[in-house]
Design an enzyme around this catalytic site. Sequence first.
Site, mmCIF file in Angstrom:
data_model
loop_
_atom_site.group_PDB
_atom_site.id
_atom_site.type_symbol
_atom_site.label_atom_id
_atom_site.label_comp_id
_atom_site.label_asym_id
_atom_site.label_seq_id
_atom_site.Cartn_x
_atom_site.Cartn_y
_atom_site.Cartn_z
ATOM 1 N N GLY A 1 3.328 13.430 -10.418
ATOM 2 C CA GLY A 1 2.031 12.820 -10.642
ATOM 3 C C GLY A 1 0.935 13.418 -9.783
ATOM 4 O O GLY A 1 -0.230 13.477 -10.191
ATOM 5 N N GLU B 1 -2.060 7.601 -5.701
ATOM 6 C CA GLU B 1 -0.851 8.433 -5.731
ATOM 7 C C GLU B 1 -0.591 9.116 -4.390
ATOM 8 O O GLU B 1 -0.113 10.248 -4.322
ATOM 9 C CB GLU B 1 -0.904 9.432 -6.890
ATOM 10 C CG GLU B 1 -0.869 8.702 -8.235
ATOM 11 C CD GLU B 1 -0.551 9.582 -9.404
ATOM 12 O OE1 GLU B 1 0.285 10.496 -9.257
ATOM 13 O OE2 GLU B 1 -1.142 9.352 -10.473
ATOM 14 N N GLY C 1 -30.782 17.127 -4.529
ATOM 15 C CA GLY C 1 -31.747 16.293 -3.817
ATOM 16 C C GLY C 1 -31.874 14.922 -4.459
ATOM 17 O O GLY C 1 -30.871 14.290 -4.804
ATOM 18 N N GLY C 2 -33.092 14.469 -4.647
ATOM 19 C CA GLY C 2 -33.317 13.145 -5.223
ATOM 20 C C GLY C 2 -32.713 12.991 -6.602
ATOM 21 O O GLY C 2 -32.232 11.907 -6.975
ATOM 22 N N ILE D 1 -3.124 -1.283 -10.803
ATOM 23 C CA ILE D 1 -2.399 -0.686 -11.918
ATOM 24 C C ILE D 1 -3.366 -0.076 -12.936
ATOM 25 O O ILE D 1 -4.065 -0.788 -13.668
ATOM 26 C CB ILE D 1 -1.479 -1.716 -12.616
ATOM 27 C CG1 ILE D 1 -0.621 -2.449 -11.575
ATOM 28 C CG2 ILE D 1 -0.624 -1.023 -13.667
ATOM 29 C CD1 ILE D 1 0.207 -1.533 -10.692
ATOM 30 N N THR D 2 -3.396 1.262 -12.975
ATOM 31 C CA THR D 2 -4.212 1.976 -13.944
ATOM 32 C C THR D 2 -3.645 1.771 -15.344
ATOM 33 O O THR D 2 -2.436 1.810 -15.539
ATOM 34 C CB THR D 2 -4.243 3.476 -13.616
ATOM 35 O OG1 THR D 2 -4.768 3.657 -12.307
ATOM 36 C CG2 THR D 2 -5.096 4.242 -14.617
ATOM 37 N N THR E 1 -2.413 8.646 -0.281
ATOM 38 C CA THR E 1 -3.651 8.997 0.405
ATOM 39 C C THR E 1 -3.539 10.390 1.028
ATOM 40 O O THR E 1 -2.448 10.952 1.163
ATOM 41 C CB THR E 1 -3.960 7.989 1.520
ATOM 42 O OG1 THR E 1 -2.895 8.064 2.496
ATOM 43 C CG2 THR E 1 -4.045 6.564 0.977
ATOM 44 N N GLY F 1 0.810 -1.215 0.000
ATOM 45 C CA GLY F 1 0.000 0.000 0.000
ATOM 46 C C GLY F 1 0.840 1.260 0.000
ATOM 47 O O GLY F 1 1.631 1.495 -0.912
ATOM 48 N N SER F 2 0.698 2.063 1.059
ATOM 49 C CA SER F 2 1.410 3.337 1.146
ATOM 50 C C SER F 2 2.897 3.175 1.444
ATOM 51 O O SER F 2 3.658 4.132 1.312
ATOM 52 C CB SER F 2 0.774 4.214 2.230
ATOM 53 O OG SER F 2 -0.552 4.552 1.880
#
Length: 409
Positions: free
Chosen positions: A269, A390, A366-367, A184-185, A392, A158-159
Amino acid sequence: MLRAINKSHCLVSTITANYSRRSITQMHSINFTDTHIMLKNTCKEFVDKELLPLAAKIDKTHEYPTEIIKKMGELGLMAVDIPEKYDGAGLDYLSYAIAMEEISRGCASTGVIMSAHNSLYLGPIFKFGNEKQLDEYLRPFTKGDKIGCFALSEPGNGSDAGAASTTAVDKGDHWVLNGTKSWITNGYESEATVVFATTNKSLKHKGISAFIVPKPHYGLSLGKKEDKLGIRASSTCNLIFDECKIPKENLLGKTGEGFKIAMTTLDAGRIGIASQALGIGQAALDCAVDYAKKRVAFGKAISNLQAIQIKIADMETRLESARLLTFKAAALKDNKKPFTKEAAMAKLAASEAATYIAHQAIQILGGMGFVSDMPAERHYRDARITEIYEGTSEIQRIVIASNVLKEYN
């Protein structure tokens, strides 16, 4: 197109540039070149004509916008700050931020495809690659028909970017990679990736190196395509390396420089993701204001109600504050000044602003904000990821505080 724009006007003029769809009365007092203004207008026209009509559809179908990305490549948007000698648009990073915001206003999925390719793939190869690598893995990736990806995160780290469990073993005339990269984008569509792997575990983060791996490649497979809350037209998946052999020449930079390359890349980035968040926030604000001016309650448009006006004021203030932070970070990068703190501040402010603005937009609608007939719910879903990838928001605060404390020393 952007290459032509870059050649046409380069004189700095004290111009007030508009960065919203309102485009008549709301101006930003900041110095831009004529190039920046023309770029903004070009991107706006492209977004209104090409992206906005498609955004809802590709979000629902999870469809990668192949033809859109190719058209963006023709405009120079898939290699914004790469020099013309390498077939890029040759613009500055402020131009990239401007373009990223406008593209993301139209479609956040397309924005992240553009960001991951420009910032995370082309960025490190241009900065750390040799001429052979630039010819093979950068030049062919500037036109939109080929895109790249960036493989740093892992299922277990993770980080903690310095805890790479993916390994690269030196076998004399080649490297062998083993391990899994996650989240992975562009994982499915990319034709090359920048990968970070441990080459010397005893050195911890100083034992991480960066590599360029073409795709498809023997020993590299893809995990399932993730079904995400937002940015659904972009693919996200695991990259799985199993005895993946790559030539020695595919080492990016020097052995042990991987962590430095990763952190340098993420600094830049974060300006891209801040810009993406600005685009989402602007789209949500546009949607909310447009609805408030048309929706009639108690005999008048709800835009006349003070409760709605307070929300709009807060939304605009957060958006504009984040935009100025983002432009400052980009300008510092362009002027070769330190920008790590400012990029983190921009990313933090813009991502949290986007989430807040999207939330308030739904409240104003609203709705109608809760159904897919209106784009507000998509903006809400898309905004949330900008506080996560990129780095948190928690990591951004650590980066900011660390830099502030260093300044006081």
